[in-house]
Design an enzyme around this catalytic site. Structure first.
Site, PDB file in Angstrom:
ATOM      1  N   GLY A  47       3.194 -12.225   5.723  1.00 32.52           N
ATOM      2  CA  GLY A  47       2.789 -11.331   4.640  1.00 32.52           C
ATOM      3  C   GLY A  47       3.533 -11.609   3.354  1.00 32.52           C
ATOM      4  O   GLY A  47       4.135 -12.668   3.166  1.00 32.52           O
ATOM      5  N   VAL A  48       3.482 -10.625   2.461  1.00 35.39           N
ATOM      6  CA  VAL A  48       4.095 -10.786   1.144  1.00 35.39           C
ATOM      7  C   VAL A  48       5.589 -11.055   1.282  1.00 35.39           C
ATOM      8  O   VAL A  48       6.143 -11.936   0.639  1.00 35.39           O
ATOM      9  CB  VAL A  48       3.863  -9.523   0.284  1.00 35.39           C
ATOM     10  CG1 VAL A  48       4.736  -9.548  -0.966  1.00 35.39           C
ATOM     11  CG2 VAL A  48       2.400  -9.414  -0.100  1.00 35.39           C
ATOM     12  N   GLY A 187       8.787  -5.480 -17.737  1.00 37.73           N
ATOM     13  CA  GLY A 187       9.161  -4.560 -16.666  1.00 37.73           C
ATOM     14  C   GLY A 187      10.608  -4.774 -16.255  1.00 37.73           C
ATOM     15  O   GLY A 187      10.984  -5.862 -15.817  1.00 37.73           O
ATOM     16  N   GLU A 210      11.322  -3.421 -21.447  1.00 39.19           N
ATOM     17  CA  GLU A 210      11.156  -2.253 -20.575  1.00 39.19           C
ATOM     18  C   GLU A 210      10.733  -1.059 -21.427  1.00 39.19           C
ATOM     19  O   GLU A 210      11.310  -0.789 -22.469  1.00 39.19           O
ATOM     20  CB  GLU A 210      12.480  -1.987 -19.837  1.00 39.19           C
ATOM     21  CG  GLU A 210      12.612  -0.623 -19.169  1.00 39.19           C
ATOM     22  CD  GLU A 210      11.575  -0.317 -18.094  1.00 39.19           C
ATOM     23  OE1 GLU A 210      11.223  -1.229 -17.323  1.00 39.19           O
ATOM     24  OE2 GLU A 210      11.098   0.829 -18.050  1.00 39.19           O
ATOM     25  N   ALA A 276       5.817  -7.814 -14.340  1.00 41.32           N
ATOM     26  CA  ALA A 276       6.410  -7.191 -13.141  1.00 41.32           C
ATOM     27  C   ALA A 276       6.501  -5.691 -13.389  1.00 41.32           C
ATOM     28  O   ALA A 276       7.567  -5.113 -13.521  1.00 41.32           O
ATOM     29  CB  ALA A 276       7.785  -7.782 -12.862  1.00 41.32           C
ATOM     30  N   ILE A 277       5.325  -5.057 -13.455  1.00 44.70           N
ATOM     31  CA  ILE A 277       5.298  -3.639 -13.831  1.00 44.70           C
ATOM     32  C   ILE A 277       5.049  -2.737 -12.620  1.00 44.70           C
ATOM     33  O   ILE A 277       4.860  -1.547 -12.761  1.00 44.70           O
ATOM     34  CB  ILE A 277       4.222  -3.371 -14.912  1.00 44.70           C
ATOM     35  CG1 ILE A 277       2.873  -3.898 -14.452  1.00 44.70           C
ATOM     36  CG2 ILE A 277       4.637  -3.997 -16.237  1.00 44.70           C
ATOM     37  CD1 ILE A 277       1.731  -3.533 -15.378  1.00 44.70           C
ATOM     38  N   GLY A 278       5.061  -3.341 -11.451  1.00 47.01           N
ATOM     39  CA  GLY A 278       4.894  -2.507 -10.257  1.00 47.01           C
ATOM     40  C   GLY A 278       3.893  -3.107  -9.296  1.00 47.01           C
ATOM     41  O   GLY A 278       3.326  -4.171  -9.551  1.00 47.01           O
ATOM     42  N   ALA A 327      10.172  -3.606   2.704  1.00 43.67           N
ATOM     43  CA  ALA A 327       9.897  -4.160   4.032  1.00 43.67           C
ATOM     44  C   ALA A 327      10.605  -3.368   5.127  1.00 43.67           C
ATOM     45  O   ALA A 327      10.035  -3.097   6.178  1.00 43.67           O
ATOM     46  CB  ALA A 327      10.318  -5.623   4.074  1.00 43.67           C
ATOM     47  N   HIS A 451      40.835  -5.840   5.966  1.00 49.26           N
ATOM     48  CA  HIS A 451      41.465  -6.232   4.707  1.00 49.26           C
ATOM     49  C   HIS A 451      41.597  -7.752   4.658  1.00 49.26           C
ATOM     50  O   HIS A 451      41.949  -8.353   5.656  1.00 49.26           O
ATOM     51  CB  HIS A 451      42.839  -5.581   4.601  1.00 49.26           C
ATOM     52  CG  HIS A 451      43.563  -5.948   3.342  1.00 49.26           C
ATOM     53  ND1 HIS A 451      43.210  -5.422   2.121  1.00 49.26           N
ATOM     54  CD2 HIS A 451      44.587  -6.815   3.117  1.00 49.26           C
ATOM     55  CE1 HIS A 451      44.013  -5.935   1.192  1.00 49.26           C
ATOM     56  NE2 HIS A 451      44.857  -6.788   1.764  1.00 49.26           N
TER      57      HIS A 451
END
Lengths: 468, 424
Positions: A47-48, A187, A210, A276-278, A327, A451
């Site tokens: 898929g995507v 975007g 944006e 790339a607006i959604g 995903a 650590h």
């Protein structure tokens, strides 16, 4: 992987779409003993996410990281020559990663004896699907239960030719056809910033426009500002409160008319433009109107806590079943839907779905955000641990980053965790576990963290909750 | 102006209830007295009306939630002007869409998603709760920050089982007879075919409790009799031709009056038995309960001082209270204090049935369907409309002969209503 040439007449459980939601639902259902048929146009599942999303973008972001680290290593006394970038090899390597992963999924399909039909499915009533295979054969298939997982696709700007070579979407950008001299990203969401970072590292002069007043709308501002400080040095320009008034494709670029908040227009030229607006859910050509399945006002399929649609034997999962379109949310919903289809008591009730922006630095958060707490008027106590004093951060040659804990002021139960900094996406998993387990601040500060690691910042932030 | 809507005191002694239905949504404009939600208490389902007109800006509870009297359930904007200007989404809780689109009377644990910041429990604990059919939102966590552990869920189940089977400290609601409702283990019904399970409504739970208490503690006798109602029916039909809808005279209303008079003549039928102090409590007032069939189950609203009211007034009151009951707008107080009960199934049919005494009362009158029958008048058979009656009484208090006398008195009075006024 072996795919069926013939369309079976009947399926016990059919899974439509083989993205992360679809394939994991199919695998889970097969493991639970159901006879499963997958219908997907791809050669292999993926898929995507695997073909046009998470995986290729992360492969390219790794490349970007290598380039920027080689540039920044001068400060620790190591100087490399200017990197030579073989775009073709980068693309090849990215595709090898994809092939390896999707091929692996393909062999799992075989191993679990899942029927894989290459094609597209459309409902013809609530118990029948019409399937069109890749070679154009069409046939009906009856089914007892179905899981719909057809995902989403990028939203295009109206009036833009989808076949354009200069105005592209995320799918086009991940192809890495070339590295343009200048790129405008429309975007300021996570997709735009991730891909913008890739092209900036490969050598493009990247600008971002944006519409709203900040990058990553919805994300807490203090996290965004950690990212923006660095992006300001990597990107040519970040234009906020700015709208794209016009895009005009010319023979050697795209002329873009921008309009700021005051209505002032300016014109710039870019070699390429990335939109790339959604994303929007793929629900249109599924024939849902032949069933009683309902969509909500945002176009998502309405489902209950078991992912059942208004047709109780048809489930919907992943991007078509609502926000967030991620995903790992689809994975979770897939487990629930497959379990429910096999008759198990399942319900999708996560307390925290993590979100990760894989820029450099990364931003990750889960559970309640400060922004949401303010909107919902939830009283919270927040502690923020800057990374400046963390040993591991400095040994990585970095000093940017922040870890934030959002807790209930009365019980100190962890409600939200947010991290900005390199590796934030890996660190956030601890936050998810803490929230799911209903951990309190004391639990985090009493758990010994290794650590020197970045994970100590969570431990140190938890210390800040206590005065004693 | 924003107004907090709280749960009012619905009845004495009621401190909390379960939200069964929310009848408004965020953004709705509501009228004063419009029902906002329905609360199921130990005694009834009560409609909570809106104290003022305004717009609902926030709903703080969901169906299935337990709420206390005085707690805030909704916020309302009482200023019509600003209400319109405000963006609607703002106050809407995050999980709202699921709840609206899958409205159910009772929460189905498998399908309801709820606000995720309550019920702090790990996924494994939530799964355990789901498997055991426990609503995790009802479990009190004992861990840090109220965290619910596996042990908390198990204790919840144990306590609930003890309450139902009487295995341990019994709670006050069914405290009289621990072990009374113990049930033998059920077989696995799915061996013989598919089954589904649904939780008992509060009304069903209480009916089951009251009926099994009565059945297992009261020695009951049922006495059957018949009354000729040809002339009373003729009068009733004539009366109803003139009467407004809400004033329509029903056979039940007439029987309420006649029973009220009978209870004055036979005071032991208007009593309760106090075994602990070895006394019979004789009640001076007559409050008659009338069983009403509602979609949610059987409810018994009470007509007060039935002996002091005329039939017209009783008919009016009965019509009103029955309609209120069917609309589930009856308050628990309206169902308390009955001294005798009438259950009329004549509207549905049947020739006779055995009603069960509604403890702590001692008698109940059952009414079946009237039927035209040939009656021998000494010379010939004449058609008469016959009403079959059955009287069940507590044999500890009432002897068979008294039962028969009581029934005869009622039948005679139906046939000769003059008897009603013979003694004042």
């Amino acid at each position: 992987m072996s795919t069926s040439d013939t369309i079976p007449a009947k399926a016990q459980l059919v899974v439509i779409g083989a993205g992360p939601g679809g394939y994991s639902a199919a695998f889970r259902a097969a493991e639970l003993g159901l006879s499963v048929t997958i219908v997907d146009p791809g050669v292999n599942p993926g898929g995507v996410c695997l073909y046009r999303g998470c995986i290729p973008s992360k492969a390219l972001l790794h490349v970007a990281r290598l380039i920027s680290e080689s540039e920044e290593s001068a400060i620790v006394g190591i100087t490399f020559g200017k990197p030579k970038i073989d775009v073709e090899r980068v693309r090849e390597w990215k595709n090898e990663v994809i092939d390896k992963l999707t091929g692996g999924l393909g062999s799992k399909v075989d191993k679990l004896k899942i029927d894989y039909v290459r094609g597209k499915a459309r409902f013809k009533g609530k118990n029948t699907l019409c399937i069109t295979t890749a070679d154009g054969t069409e046939a009906d298939m009856g089914f007892e239960q179905a899981i719909v997982a057809t995902g989403s696709r990028p939203i295009l700007l109206p009036g833009i030719d989808a076949a354009s070579k200069r105005i592209i979407d995320s799918t086009g950008a991940l192809e890495v056809a070339d590295v343009p001299k200048s790129l405008l990203v429309i975007g300021g969401g996570y997709i735009g910033l991730e891909l913008g970072s890739v092209y900036a590292a490969l050598g493009s002069k990247v600008s971002v426009v944006e519409m709203t007043e900040g990058l990553l709308p919805g994300c807490d501002r203090d996290l965004v500002s950690v990212l923006k400080r660095r992006l300001d040095t990597k990107f040519e320009a970040i234009m906020l409160n700015t709208r794209v008034a016009e895009l005009k494709e010319q023979k050697n670029g795209v002329r873009v008319t921008l309009e700021d908040k005051q209505g002032q227009q300016s014109t710039k030229r870019f070699e390429k433009v990335l939109v790339a607006i959604g994303r929007q859910p793929n629900t249109e050509s599924l024939g849902l109107e032949t069933t009683s399945i309902r969509l909500d006002d945002k176009g998502f399929v309405e489902v209950d806590g078991q992912q059942r649609t208004a047709e109780p034997h048809i489930f919907a999962i992943g991007d078509i079943a609502g926000e967030p379109m991620l995903a790992h949310k689809a994975y979770g919903e897939a487990q629930v839907a497959a379990g429910a289809a096999a008759g198990r008591k399942e319900v999708f009730d996560p307390r925290a779905i993590p979100a990760v922006v894989f820029t450099d630095p990364e931003i990750a958060w889960c559970g309640l955000t400060e922004t949401a707490a303010r909107e919902q008027k939830v009283k919270v106590k927040t502690v923020k641990m800057p990374w400046r004093s963390n040993g591991r951060t400095l040994t990585l040659g970095r000093d940017d980053g922040m870890t934030k804990l959002i807790v209930d002021p009365q019980t100190e139960r962890v409600l939200g965790v947010a991290v900005a900094g390199p590796g934030a996406g890996e660190l956030i998993a601890e936050g998810v576990v803490a929230i799911e387990m209903a951990a309190v601040g004391e639990d985090l500060r009493k758990s010994i963290h290794p650590h020197p690691t970045l994970s100590e910042t969570i431990y140190e932030a938890a210390q800040m909750l206590f005065k004693d | 102006m924003s107004l907090e809507i709280t749960v009012p005191e619905v009845s004495e002694g009621i401190e909390s209830g379960t939200v069964v239905t929310i009848t408004v949504a965020v953004g709705d404009q509501v009228e004063i007295d419009q029902t906002l939600l329905e609360l199921e208490t130990d005694k009834a389902v009560v409609a909570i009306p809106s104290p003022q007109a305004g717009k609902i800006t926030e709903i703080k509870v969901s169906e299935g939630d337990q709420v206390d009297v005085g707690s805030v359930v909704m916020l309302m904007d009482t200023d019509g002007e600003t209400a319109k200007a405000e963006p609607e989404e703002e106050a809407e809780p995050e999980e709202k869409p699921e709840e609206v689109s899958h409205k159910k009377t009772l929460p189905d644990l498998n399908t309801v998603r709820r606000g995720d910041m309550v019920a702090p429990a790990a996924p494994s604990v939530r799964r355990l709760a789901r498997d055991l059919g426990v609503d995790i939102y009802q479990v009190q966590g004992t861990g840090p920050g109220g965290r619910i552990s596996e042990t908390d869920v198990r204790h919840f189940v144990r306590d609930t089982m003890q309450r139902i089977t009487g295995g341990g400290p019994a709670p006050k609601s069914i405290g009289e007879f621990p072990g009374l409702h113990a049930q033998r283990p059920l077989p696995d019904f799915t061996r013989w075919g598919e089954v589904s399970r649904e939780p008992l409504s509060r009304i069903r739970e209480l009916t089951a409790d009251a009926m099994s208490y009565a059945w297992s503690t009261i020695p009951m006798v049922t006495q059957y009799d018949k009354a000729r109602i040809t002339s009373i029916e003729k009068y009733r039909n004539e009366f109803n031709q003139q009467a407004a809808e809400e004033a329509k005279l029903t056979m039940t209303a007439i029987l309420v009056k006649i029973c009220a008079a009978a209870l004055k003549v036979f005071p032991q039928f208007n009593s309760s038995l106090d075994l602990a102090s070895r006394e019979l409590i004789l009640k001076q007032s007559v409050h008659i309960g009338v069983a009403v069939d509602t979609p949610g189950g059987l409810l018994v609203p009470v007509l007060r001082e039935a002996d002091r009211k005329g039939v017209e007034k009783l008919a009016l009151e009965l019509n009103e209270i029955a309609a209120k009951t069917r609309d589930r707008k009856i308050s628990p107080a309206d169902m308390e204090g009955g001294t005798f009960t009438i259950s009329n199934l004549g509207g549905i049919g049947g020739t006779a049935f055995t009603p069960l005494v509604y403890a702590p009362q001692v008698a109940i009158l059952g009414v079946s369907r009237s039927e035209m029958q040939p009656v021998w008048d000494g010379r010939e058979f004449v058609p008469e409309l016959i009403l079959p009656l059955s009287l069940t009484y507590d044999h500890r208090v009432i002897d068979g002969a008294d039962g028969a006398r009581f029934m005869r008195w009622i039948c005679r009075t139906i046939e000769n209503p003059l008897q009603l006024v013979m003694k004042g």
